[in-house]
Enzyme design. Structure first.
Site, PDB file in Angstrom:
ATOM      1  N   CYS A 143      -4.873   2.406  -3.557  1.00 50.53           N
ATOM      2  CA  CYS A 143      -3.620   2.949  -2.986  1.00 50.53           C
ATOM      3  C   CYS A 143      -2.472   1.970  -3.163  1.00 50.53           C
ATOM      4  CB  CYS A 143      -3.768   3.316  -1.512  1.00 50.53           C
ATOM      5  SG  CYS A 143      -4.938   4.618  -1.219  1.00 50.53           S
ATOM      6  N   GLN A 152      -4.088  -5.192   6.893  1.00 51.15           N
ATOM      7  CA  GLN A 152      -5.066  -6.088   6.259  1.00 51.15           C
ATOM      8  C   GLN A 152      -5.050  -7.496   6.835  1.00 51.15           C
ATOM      9  OE1 GLN A 152      -7.455  -5.309   4.238  1.00 51.15           O
ATOM     10  NE2 GLN A 152      -6.800  -3.220   3.825  1.00 51.15           N
ATOM     11  N   HIS A 187       0.872  -1.178   0.000  1.00 50.05           N
ATOM     12  CA  HIS A 187       0.000   0.000   0.000  1.00 50.05           C
ATOM     13  C   HIS A 187       0.912   1.231   0.000  1.00 50.05           C
ATOM     14  CE1 HIS A 187      -2.689   2.983   1.950  1.00 50.05           C
ATOM     15  NE2 HIS A 187      -3.688   2.226   1.582  1.00 50.05           N
ATOM     16  N   ASP A 210       3.465  -4.438   8.010  1.00 42.50           N
ATOM     17  CA  ASP A 210       2.222  -3.670   7.996  1.00 42.50           C
ATOM     18  C   ASP A 210       1.075  -4.676   8.132  1.00 42.50           C
ATOM     19  OD1 ASP A 210      -0.153  -2.557   7.154  1.00 42.50           O
ATOM     20  OD2 ASP A 210       0.685  -1.578   5.376  1.00 42.50           O
ATOM     21  N   LYS A 218     -10.259  -1.126  10.812  1.00 42.12           N
ATOM     22  CA  LYS A 218     -10.437  -2.302   9.961  1.00 42.12           C
ATOM     23  C   LYS A 218     -10.803  -3.532  10.782  1.00 42.12           C
ATOM     24  CE  LYS A 218      -7.084  -0.695   6.525  1.00 42.12           C
ATOM     25  NZ  LYS A 218      -7.890  -0.083   5.474  1.00 42.12           N
TER      26      LYS A 218
END
Ligand code: 7TS
Length: 412
Positions: free
Chosen positions: A370, A208, A128, A205, A231
């Protein structure tokens, strides 16, 4: 017929927790398949937010009065909930931030004083923008070289290249646990282990991954891990950075202000210890507390059940989408992926399909998500993305397929 996993997580009961799922869009029942952008909020988390503002709204860490103490206690308790969820060794290793973007920028800016032009920073090709741009900015400032680990046609990372690219100059390796654009689950265990062999630090990261997977930061031996509460059924504007204690202690503060100091004088200021050193100013107190409540909510359902059910949704949606002769699915990893499908229809622009689907109440994401380098790799302007959550159902997937059939008939 209900499937085993569906019975185990009791989807109908769970849906009752989400008031927004009852609303209509364009006169049609809402089918919300944009969960990778943000998940919906259960009543339990909404109640927690209302309770905070109705009963104990106060600034923290500074007042002797009852409200301030109650708010401080709830905020620090939430930090411990987050620590336990990610299995961090100490709650000090959990820094509340405004979300993943803030967390990554905090680390990238902190490394400015440790890098020079002989160093290399390795970023995966599946990222991202928020795990690309801060490292480009860091490299511009320090002269360090940015290298990109390439991806494959299946939407995996090219791991045979990884070892070739790593060397003693590699200081940092950045990768997402799960790709937001394709859903690929990256082999972070292997990446962390190999990066450590050359002495590089690894930032993962987790924006997700955290909606689907419960990561154990100690077992992973990861140096930094990030997530965004919005999220994972929490509110926007709050998230966290996990960092190993010695690394967080070595990094300089990100912002100066109240809360992050030990002593201030015009001659010299000394900084507070962890986690306050990185939490300058009045934090998102209510957000932090609600973040903890959201994790409790998800853990009450159970991540194993969530994963099993979402995999069923993913398989069902993939099979149904493959009924279309002109569908192209991106991210066909042979390893596991999370419940995200990025696709296009030959001859149709993703934006047109998304707009028509919205008219039928189906919330899909269209565009580059993104992640422009991934779109460039596939030589496309964007994709249509359906991303599922544990409150979605196969009946909703059927509604999406119906809408996509109509879109195909109207637009082709
Ligand atoms: N990293 C990944 C892998 C993401 O998916 C996102 C947001 C971010 C970082 C940034 O998170 P933030 O909470 O700081 O904004 N991804 C998406 C998306 O896929 N659609 O909308 C936002």
């Amino acid at each position: 017929m209900k499937t085993e996993a569906a019975e185990r997580i009791n989807v109908e009961k769970i849906r009752e927790d989400f008031p927004i799922l009852k609303r209509k869009v364009n006169g049609k029942p809402l089918v919300y398949f944009d969960n990778a952008a943000t998940s919906q909020t259960p009543q339990q988390v909404i109640d927690c937010i209302v309770d905070y503002y109705q009963n104990y709204n106060a600034n923290i860490h500074r007042g002797v009065h009852a409200l301030s103490q109650e708010a401080t206690e709830a905020y620090e308790k939430a930090r411990i909930t987050v620590q336990k969820h990610f299995n961090a060794k100490e709650s000090k290793e959990i820094i509340f931030t405004s979300g993943t973007t803030h967390s990554i920028n905090l680390v990238a800016s902190g490394f400015e004083e440790f890098l020079s032009d002989s160093d290399e920073v390795l970023v995966s090709g599946l990222e991202h923008h928020s795990n690309i741009v801060p490292w480009q900015m860091l490299c511009e400032k320090t002269g360090a070289k940015l290298k990109v680990l390439p991806m494959t046609e299946q939407g995996d990372l090219n791991m045979s290249q990884f070892e070739v690219m790593l060397n003693e100059n590699t200081k940092l390796v950045m990768v997402n646990h799960v790709s937001n654009a394709l859903g690929t689950i990256n082999p972070i265990e292997e990446i962390i282990q190999k990066a450590h062999e050359v002495g590089a630090k690894v930032l993962v990261d987790g924006a997700q991954a955290t909606p689907h997977i419960k990561p154990d930061v100690q077992a992973l031996d990861v140096d930094f891990y990030t997530c965004s509460a919005h999220k994972i059924c929490g509110p926007t504007g709050i998230g966290m950075l996990y960092g190993k204690r010695d690394l967080l202690e070595a990094l300089p503060p990100y912002q100066g202000g109240g809360e992050m100091i030990d002593q201030v004088s015009f001659e010299k200021t000394t900084y507070a210890g962890l986690p306050n050193k990185f939490e300058a100013g009045t934090p998102n107190i209510c957000g932090g507390i609600a973040f903890g409540r959201a994790l409790d909510y998800m853990n009450n359902i159970g991540f194993e059940k969530i994963q099993a059910y979402e995999q069923e949704l993913l398989e069902y949606a993939t099979d149904r989408l493959n009924e279309f002769e002109n569908v192209i699915i991106y991210g066909t990893t042979t390893d596991k992926k999370t419940a995200v499908i990025s696709f296009n229809f030959e001859g149709l622009h993703p934006y047109d399909v998304g707009t028509l689907a919205d008219k039928m109440g189906i919330a899909l994401r269209t565009g580059h998500h993104c992640a422009q380098p991934i779109m460039d790799f596939f030589k496309i302007p964007g994709t249509i993305r359906a991303s599922f959550c544990f409150y979605n159902t196969k009946a909703e997937i059927d509604l999406m397929i119906e809408a996509l059939q109509k879109a195909n008939t109207m637009l082709l």
